[in-house]
Every structure is written in structure tokens, then in C-alpha cells.
Design a protein around this motif. Structure first.
Motif, PDB file in Angstrom:
ATOM      1  N   LEU A 125       0.813  -1.217   0.000  1.00  0.00           N
ATOM      2  CA  LEU A 125       0.000   0.000   0.000  1.00  0.00           C
ATOM      3  C   LEU A 125       0.849   1.271   0.000  1.00  0.00           C
ATOM      4  O   LEU A 125       0.313   2.372  -0.006  1.00  0.00           O
ATOM      5  N   SER A 126       2.170   1.104   0.009  1.00  0.00           N
ATOM      6  CA  SER A 126       3.119   2.233   0.045  1.00  0.00           C
ATOM      7  C   SER A 126       2.872   3.170   1.231  1.00  0.00           C
ATOM      8  O   SER A 126       2.949   4.386   1.111  1.00  0.00           O
ATOM      9  N   ILE A 127       2.567   2.566   2.368  1.00  0.00           N
ATOM     10  CA  ILE A 127       2.357   3.335   3.593  1.00  0.00           C
ATOM     11  C   ILE A 127       3.659   3.314   4.387  1.00  0.00           C
ATOM     12  O   ILE A 127       4.188   2.240   4.688  1.00  0.00           O
ATOM     13  N   PRO A 128       4.188   4.482   4.727  1.00  0.00           N
ATOM     14  CA  PRO A 128       5.454   4.530   5.470  1.00  0.00           C
ATOM     15  C   PRO A 128       5.342   3.842   6.836  1.00  0.00           C
ATOM     16  O   PRO A 128       4.345   3.999   7.547  1.00  0.00           O
ATOM     17  N   TYR A 129       6.380   3.080   7.165  1.00  0.00           N
ATOM     18  CA  TYR A 129       6.428   2.386   8.450  1.00  0.00           C
ATOM     19  C   TYR A 129       7.883   2.100   8.768  1.00  0.00           C
ATOM     20  O   TYR A 129       8.769   2.212   7.914  1.00  0.00           O
ATOM     21  N   LYS A 130       8.105   1.703  10.003  1.00  0.00           N
ATOM     22  CA  LYS A 130       9.418   1.180  10.369  1.00  0.00           C
ATOM     23  C   LYS A 130       9.218   0.072  11.386  1.00  0.00           C
ATOM     24  O   LYS A 130       8.270   0.088  12.175  1.00  0.00           O
ATOM     25  N   ARG A 131      10.091  -0.889  11.317  1.00  0.00           N
ATOM     26  CA  ARG A 131      10.093  -1.974  12.287  1.00  0.00           C
ATOM     27  C   ARG A 131      11.104  -1.611  13.355  1.00  0.00           C
ATOM     28  O   ARG A 131      12.228  -1.222  13.049  1.00  0.00           O
ATOM     29  N   GLU A 132      10.691  -1.728  14.618  1.00  0.00           N
ATOM     30  CA  GLU A 132      11.605  -1.363  15.698  1.00  0.00           C
ATOM     31  C   GLU A 132      11.265  -2.111  16.976  1.00  0.00           C
ATOM     32  O   GLU A 132      10.160  -2.632  17.133  1.00  0.00           O
ATOM     33  N   ASN A 133      12.234  -2.163  17.848  1.00  0.00           N
ATOM     34  CA  ASN A 133      12.001  -2.635  19.205  1.00  0.00           C
ATOM     35  C   ASN A 133      11.679  -1.404  20.022  1.00  0.00           C
ATOM     36  O   ASN A 133      12.464  -0.459  20.057  1.00  0.00           O
ATOM     37  N   ARG A 134      10.500  -1.407  20.637  1.00  0.00           N
ATOM     38  CA  ARG A 134      10.032  -0.216  21.334  1.00  0.00           C
ATOM     39  C   ARG A 134       9.244  -0.614  22.573  1.00  0.00           C
ATOM     40  O   ARG A 134       8.499  -1.587  22.564  1.00  0.00           O
ATOM     41  N   LYS A 135       9.431   0.161  23.588  1.00  0.00           N
ATOM     42  CA  LYS A 135       8.730  -0.065  24.844  1.00  0.00           C
ATOM     43  C   LYS A 135       7.346   0.570  24.758  1.00  0.00           C
ATOM     44  O   LYS A 135       7.227   1.753  24.429  1.00  0.00           O
ATOM     45  N   VAL A 136       6.313  -0.204  25.009  1.00  0.00           N
ATOM     46  CA  VAL A 136       4.959   0.326  25.087  1.00  0.00           C
ATOM     47  C   VAL A 136       4.533   0.316  26.547  1.00  0.00           C
ATOM     48  O   VAL A 136       4.958  -0.537  27.314  1.00  0.00           O
ATOM     49  N   THR A 137       3.731   1.275  26.939  1.00  0.00           N
ATOM     50  CA  THR A 137       3.369   1.384  28.351  1.00  0.00           C
ATOM     51  C   THR A 137       2.175   0.518  28.719  1.00  0.00           C
ATOM     52  O   THR A 137       1.964   0.217  29.879  1.00  0.00           O
ATOM     53  N   GLN A 138       1.389   0.118  27.724  1.00  0.00           N
ATOM     54  CA  GLN A 138       0.225  -0.722  27.963  1.00  0.00           C
ATOM     55  C   GLN A 138       0.281  -1.935  27.049  1.00  0.00           C
ATOM     56  O   GLN A 138       0.913  -1.902  26.002  1.00  0.00           O
ATOM     57  N   ALA A 139      -0.435  -2.965  27.450  1.00  0.00           N
ATOM     58  CA  ALA A 139      -0.478  -4.171  26.637  1.00  0.00           C
ATOM     59  C   ALA A 139      -1.323  -3.952  25.390  1.00  0.00           C
ATOM     60  O   ALA A 139      -2.258  -3.161  25.395  1.00  0.00           O
ATOM     61  N   PHE A 140      -0.971  -4.652  24.308  1.00  0.00           N
ATOM     62  CA  PHE A 140      -1.825  -4.678  23.132  1.00  0.00           C
ATOM     63  C   PHE A 140      -3.023  -5.543  23.506  1.00  0.00           C
ATOM     64  O   PHE A 140      -2.864  -6.686  23.912  1.00  0.00           O
ATOM     65  N   ARG A 141      -4.195  -4.972  23.414  1.00  0.00           N
ATOM     66  CA  ARG A 141      -5.399  -5.666  23.867  1.00  0.00           C
ATOM     67  C   ARG A 141      -6.366  -5.862  22.712  1.00  0.00           C
ATOM     68  O   ARG A 141      -6.674  -4.933  21.980  1.00  0.00           O
ATOM     69  N   HIS A 142      -6.852  -7.098  22.588  1.00  0.00           N
ATOM     70  CA  HIS A 142      -7.903  -7.386  21.622  1.00  0.00           C
ATOM     71  C   HIS A 142      -9.222  -6.893  22.196  1.00  0.00           C
ATOM     72  O   HIS A 142      -9.517  -7.120  23.354  1.00  0.00           O
TER      73      HIS A 142
END
Length: 148
Positions: A125-142
Motif C-alpha cells: 500500500l506504500s504506507i510509510p512504516y518502520k520496524r523497531e524494538n520499542r517499549k509500550v506502556t500498555q499491553a496490546f489488547r484485543h
């Protein structure tokens, strides 16, 4: 030691103990109200929260005049999506929503856990992104729902 209540969060505490021990957790472990953990000093602790809340980065599990035990979240392997337009944001949000992928937002960035299929989709889709190791403050929640 069994922890049943969070003392506060290190970011908002006025008084702090001079000695800090850390409990390092993966972001998905923040969702667990009951678990056994080990501090970076080797002390084993049981967490059994009475209240129905998630843990967050910086939560203080224990504190006295000399010591405190603080939660630190480990970095996640994530994709940081940076759309150039509302059109791109709508396209990727729609695609990720169809896949039921949890996302977080920080400023103008959308964060999702790394998935090679999502990375391929972003490229297509030519959407800019980057892959990184990053600290998130909250859990990814479904967020649960049903397709009736």
C-alpha cells in the motif's frame, strides 16, 4: 511476598525510596492480575491484585522508606505506521480492523505488534512504516466482538 495492591506509579510519586528493584515484564503480561515474578535482584514475588486493573509501566508494587519494587516493560517487536494522509490511515485501519489486530496510537503513529503479513501489506500500500524494538506502556489488547 504477595502483592495485592499497586502503591502508585513512579512517574507520579512525590516520595521515592532510594533503592529500586525492577520486575521486567513483556507487555502481554501486564494483563495478568495473578502471576509469579522475580525482581532483577532475584527476589520472588507473587502478584494477586484484588482490584480489576491492568498493570502499567512504572507501577510500584512495594515501597517502604528504603526500598521499592517497580514494573518495567520490556521492548516489543513492533511496526510503527506513519501514514502520509487520512486516506492512507483509513486504508490501513480498515485492513488491520478486518484482521482484528490490536493497535495503539502515539501522536501521529499507529503501533502494532510485528507481523510479516502486515509488513508486506504496508509495503504493497506504500504506507510509510518502520520496524523497531520499542517499549509500550500498555499491553496490546484485543477488543472482543462478534460478527453476527
Amino acid at each position: 511476598m504477595i502483592i495485592e495492591k499497586i502503591v502508585g506509579n513512579i512517574t507520579t510519586l512525590e516520595n521515592r525510596a532510594p533503592h529500586v528493584e525492577r520486575v521486567y515484564l513483556q507487555s502481554d503480561e501486564l494483563l495478568k492480575r495473578v502471576q509469579r515474578v522475580v525482581t532483577d535482584h532475584g527476589h520472588e514475588i507473587g502478584i494477586r491484585l484484588r482490584e480489576n486493573r491492568e498493570l502499567t509501566d512504572g507501577d510500584v508494587l512495594y515501597m517502604d522508606e528504603k526500598n521499592m519494587i517497580v514494573i518495567s516493560v520490556k521492548e516489543d517487536d513492533i511496526l510503527t505506521i506513519q501514514p502520509n494522509s487520512i486516506q492512507q490511515m483509513g486504508e490501513i485501519a480498515h485492513q488491520l480492523g478486518n484482521r482484528h489486530l490490536p493497535a495503539q496510537f502515539e501522536g501521529n503513529e499507529m503501533l502494532v505488534q510485528y507481523d510479516y503479513l502486515v509488513e508486506e501489506l504496508l509495503g504493497n500500500l506504500s504506507i510509510p512504516y518502520k520496524r523497531e524494538n520499542r517499549k509500550v506502556t500498555q499491553a496490546f489488547r484485543h477488543i472482543g466482538h462478534r460478527n453476527d
